[in-house]
Design an enzyme around this catalytic site. Sequence first.
Site, PDB file in Angstrom:
ATOM      1  N   GLY A  46       0.847  -1.193   0.000  1.00  0.00           N
ATOM      2  CA  GLY A  46       0.000   0.000   0.000  1.00  0.00           C
ATOM      3  C   GLY A  46       0.876   1.234   0.000  1.00  0.00           C
ATOM      4  O   GLY A  46       2.003   1.205   0.508  1.00  0.00           O
ATOM      5  N   GLN A  51       3.088  10.036   0.811  1.00  0.00           N
ATOM      6  CA  GLN A  51       4.385   9.383   1.028  1.00  0.00           C
ATOM      7  C   GLN A  51       5.384   9.677  -0.091  1.00  0.00           C
ATOM      8  O   GLN A  51       6.571   9.384   0.042  1.00  0.00           O
ATOM      9  CB  GLN A  51       4.209   7.865   1.189  1.00  0.00           C
ATOM     10  CG  GLN A  51       3.479   7.497   2.471  1.00  0.00           C
ATOM     11  CD  GLN A  51       3.302   5.991   2.584  1.00  0.00           C
ATOM     12  OE1 GLN A  51       2.350   5.440   2.063  1.00  0.00           O
ATOM     13  NE2 GLN A  51       4.231   5.328   3.252  1.00  0.00           N
ATOM     14  N   CYS A  94       5.633   0.138   7.457  1.00  0.00           N
ATOM     15  CA  CYS A  94       5.300   1.288   6.617  1.00  0.00           C
ATOM     16  C   CYS A  94       6.511   1.631   5.759  1.00  0.00           C
ATOM     17  O   CYS A  94       7.635   1.644   6.263  1.00  0.00           O
ATOM     18  CB  CYS A  94       4.947   2.473   7.511  1.00  0.00           C
ATOM     19  SG  CYS A  94       4.504   3.954   6.595  1.00  0.00           S
ATOM     20  N   LEU A  95       6.272   1.920   4.482  1.00  0.00           N
ATOM     21  CA  LEU A  95       7.394   2.247   3.593  1.00  0.00           C
ATOM     22  C   LEU A  95       8.104   3.531   4.034  1.00  0.00           C
ATOM     23  O   LEU A  95       9.253   3.753   3.663  1.00  0.00           O
ATOM     24  CB  LEU A  95       6.908   2.378   2.139  1.00  0.00           C
ATOM     25  CG  LEU A  95       6.431   1.062   1.498  1.00  0.00           C
ATOM     26  CD1 LEU A  95       5.878   1.313   0.106  1.00  0.00           C
ATOM     27  CD2 LEU A  95       7.558   0.041   1.445  1.00  0.00           C
ATOM     28  N   HIS A 136      -4.713   1.821   7.520  1.00  0.00           N
ATOM     29  CA  HIS A 136      -3.347   2.345   7.595  1.00  0.00           C
ATOM     30  C   HIS A 136      -3.149   3.468   6.565  1.00  0.00           C
ATOM     31  O   HIS A 136      -2.627   4.536   6.880  1.00  0.00           O
ATOM     32  CB  HIS A 136      -2.363   1.196   7.351  1.00  0.00           C
ATOM     33  CG  HIS A 136      -0.921   1.581   7.305  1.00  0.00           C
ATOM     34  ND1 HIS A 136       0.010   1.071   8.189  1.00  0.00           N
ATOM     35  CD2 HIS A 136      -0.220   2.397   6.463  1.00  0.00           C
ATOM     36  CE1 HIS A 136       1.204   1.583   7.898  1.00  0.00           C
ATOM     37  NE2 HIS A 136       1.094   2.379   6.851  1.00  0.00           N
ATOM     38  N   GLU A 137      -3.591   3.215   5.325  1.00  0.00           N
ATOM     39  CA  GLU A 137      -3.364   4.208   4.251  1.00  0.00           C
ATOM     40  C   GLU A 137      -4.259   5.434   4.418  1.00  0.00           C
ATOM     41  O   GLU A 137      -3.831   6.560   4.144  1.00  0.00           O
ATOM     42  CB  GLU A 137      -3.592   3.569   2.878  1.00  0.00           C
ATOM     43  CG  GLU A 137      -2.685   2.386   2.538  1.00  0.00           C
ATOM     44  CD  GLU A 137      -1.209   2.659   2.708  1.00  0.00           C
ATOM     45  OE1 GLU A 137      -0.783   3.820   2.580  1.00  0.00           O
ATOM     46  OE2 GLU A 137      -0.466   1.706   3.007  1.00  0.00           O
ATOM     47  N   HIS A 140      -2.742   7.819   6.666  1.00  0.00           N
ATOM     48  CA  HIS A 140      -1.712   8.653   6.028  1.00  0.00           C
ATOM     49  C   HIS A 140      -2.320   9.934   5.458  1.00  0.00           C
ATOM     50  O   HIS A 140      -1.710  11.000   5.513  1.00  0.00           O
ATOM     51  CB  HIS A 140      -1.042   7.898   4.872  1.00  0.00           C
ATOM     52  CG  HIS A 140       0.125   7.045   5.274  1.00  0.00           C
ATOM     53  ND1 HIS A 140       1.239   7.551   5.905  1.00  0.00           N
ATOM     54  CD2 HIS A 140       0.368   5.720   5.117  1.00  0.00           C
ATOM     55  CE1 HIS A 140       2.117   6.562   6.119  1.00  0.00           C
ATOM     56  NE2 HIS A 140       1.601   5.445   5.658  1.00  0.00           N
TER      57      HIS A 140
HETATM   58 NI    NI Z   1       2.452   3.508   5.718  1.00  0.00          NI
END
Ligand code: NI
Length: 176
Positions: A46, A51, A94-95, A136-137, A140
């Site tokens: 995701g 991000q 998380c990236l 989660h997304e 963000h």
């Molecule tokens: Ni994340």
Amino acid sequence: MSIRPIILLPDPVLREVSKPVERIDDNVRKFAADLFETMYDAPGIGLAAIQVGEPRRLLVIDLAKEDEPKAPQAFINPHIVSRTGEGVAYEEGCLSIPDYYAEVERPKEVNVRYVDLEGKEQEIKAEGLLAVCLQHEIDHLNGVLFIDHISRLKRDIVIRKFRKMARDKPPARMVG
Ligand code: NI
């Protein structure tokens, strides 16, 4: 299509609240293609627009396993209309916070309303990994990170670690 650099903790950009996408046109579709490419390259399941530094309410998800065909899903202006079920703990990463994982408890099922890349309104009932990933997304898009859902002590430790790494690392861009 191009791979965009992913913004890392503790960059304050990650705390911005993203703005709704007003028009779904080729620019948005091109941007979504970049997000997919960036996510696949990372690799991750995701990725939210913020991000890569774009405060737009757009996120991409692909939960297909390595041996399965790709299953890209884009969510524009998504919002959670209802949450049901007991909290379920899942180990998240998380990236933007590489190599850090922690258990987060979230509602088991969510109904999410969003617009797809064709501009059509959609609603899905998500459970399991998709429910985790969507929550989660969507966080963000509101400037919220998964570490905001863990204990303050653990959060302070991971933020300190990433702050130190950012300090020790030479700048990613040199502007002469
Ligand atoms: Ni994340």
